[in-house]
Design an enzyme around this catalytic site. Structure first.
Site, PDB file in Angstrom:
ATOM      1  N   ASP A  18      -5.328   4.625   1.612  1.00 44.91           N
ATOM      2  CA  ASP A  18      -5.184   3.189   1.393  1.00 44.91           C
ATOM      3  C   ASP A  18      -5.323   2.464   2.731  1.00 44.91           C
ATOM      4  OD1 ASP A  18      -4.373   0.771  -0.077  1.00 44.91           O
ATOM      5  OD2 ASP A  18      -2.481   0.978   1.016  1.00 44.91           O
ATOM      6  N   ASP A  20      -4.296  -1.573   3.567  1.00 43.72           N
ATOM      7  CA  ASP A  20      -3.220  -2.506   3.908  1.00 43.72           C
ATOM      8  C   ASP A  20      -1.855  -1.848   3.713  1.00 43.72           C
ATOM      9  OD1 ASP A  20      -4.898  -4.927   4.306  1.00 43.72           O
ATOM     10  OD2 ASP A  20      -5.349  -4.629   2.191  1.00 43.72           O
ATOM     11  N   ASP A 184       0.978   3.453   0.496  1.00 47.98           N
ATOM     12  CA  ASP A 184       2.264   2.867   0.894  1.00 47.98           C
ATOM     13  C   ASP A 184       3.045   2.293  -0.280  1.00 47.98           C
ATOM     14  OD1 ASP A 184       0.497   0.592   0.515  1.00 47.98           O
ATOM     15  OD2 ASP A 184       1.989  -0.601   1.585  1.00 47.98           O
TER      16      ASP A 184
END
Length: 235
Positions: A18, A20, A184
């Site tokens: 991922d 961001d 995240d």
């Protein structure tokens, strides 16, 4: 509770990472672009603490959520009516600030190098529009690690739907069970679970404002650099 074990990195063929909140802290970029958009629309600005829990579900969700916040208690139809203008202004401003108010998290480069040293093919999969993702990765010197980059506009559906992970596995030529997802948030974990990919989450990201260790994942790391010696989930 006993820690859940996951395979050594040498047992994976590929990894999906991922962007961001996992590789780059982009909150500053979002806040600046959103506030410039709001000024253009004659609306009040938002604070970083308002934006942070809204990150991760794509630009459309981010803009609609911010409009809902500043227009409250307006009806949903009023928010939707402002969306097209907001989208256009946000796209304009984000293209100019992309990467200027963001920073690569510590340990990211070391972690990506560790994955590559184990022979893993890497892809970046994000809900950010693909063009913005590619520009950001290049600006931060991370683009050379990835065989391919897919954004939220690359497929019919976004994470947490498993489709983007399945399609990314196909592009990497790897089976889901041998492809590690690194993210995240619950978006990443839910998508990975449904796609059949093992998933490890970082502890420092956004996760929609919720504690990440409450998410069903195979493990957690405080830095991607830990992947070089990763064996088991933390208790």
């Amino acid at each position: 509770m006993l820690a859940r074990m996951i395979p050594d990195l040498s047992r994976f063929d590929a990894a999906i990472v991922d962007l961001d909140g996992t590789m780059v802290d982009t909150l500053g970029d979002f806040v600046v672009a959103l506030n410039l958009m709001l000024v253009d629309l004659g609306l009040p600005k938002v604070a970083p603490e308002t934006v942070r829990p809204l990150v991760g579900k794509g630009s459309e969700h981010l803009i609609l959520s911010v409009l809902d916040h500043v227009l409250a208690p307006a009806e949903a139809s009023a928010v939707q009516q402002r969306f097209d203008a907001a989208w256009a202004r946000y796209q304009h401003h984000y293209s100019h600030v992309n990467g200027l108010h963001s920073a690569v998290y510590p340990g990211v480069v070391e972690g990506l190098r560790a994955l590559r040293s184990h022979g893993l093919r890497l892809a970046c999969l994000t809900n950010k529009p693909t063009a913005f993702a590619k520009v950001l990765l290049a600006a931060k010197g991370l683009d050379g690690f990835f065989a391919t980059v897919f954004g939220g506009d690359a497929f019919e559906r976004k994470k947490p739907d498993p489709l983007p992970l399945r399609k990314t596995c196909e592009a990497l030529g790897s089976k889901p069970a041998r492809t590690l997802m690194l993210g995240d948030s619950s978006n990443d974990a839910h998508a990975a679970r449904a796609a059949g990919c093992p998933v490890v989450l970082v502890s420092y990201g956004y996760n929609h404002g919720e504690p990440v260790r409450g998410v069903d994942a195979d493990g957690f790391v405080d830095s991607l650099e830990e992947l070089s010696s990763f064996r088991a989930a933390r208790p």
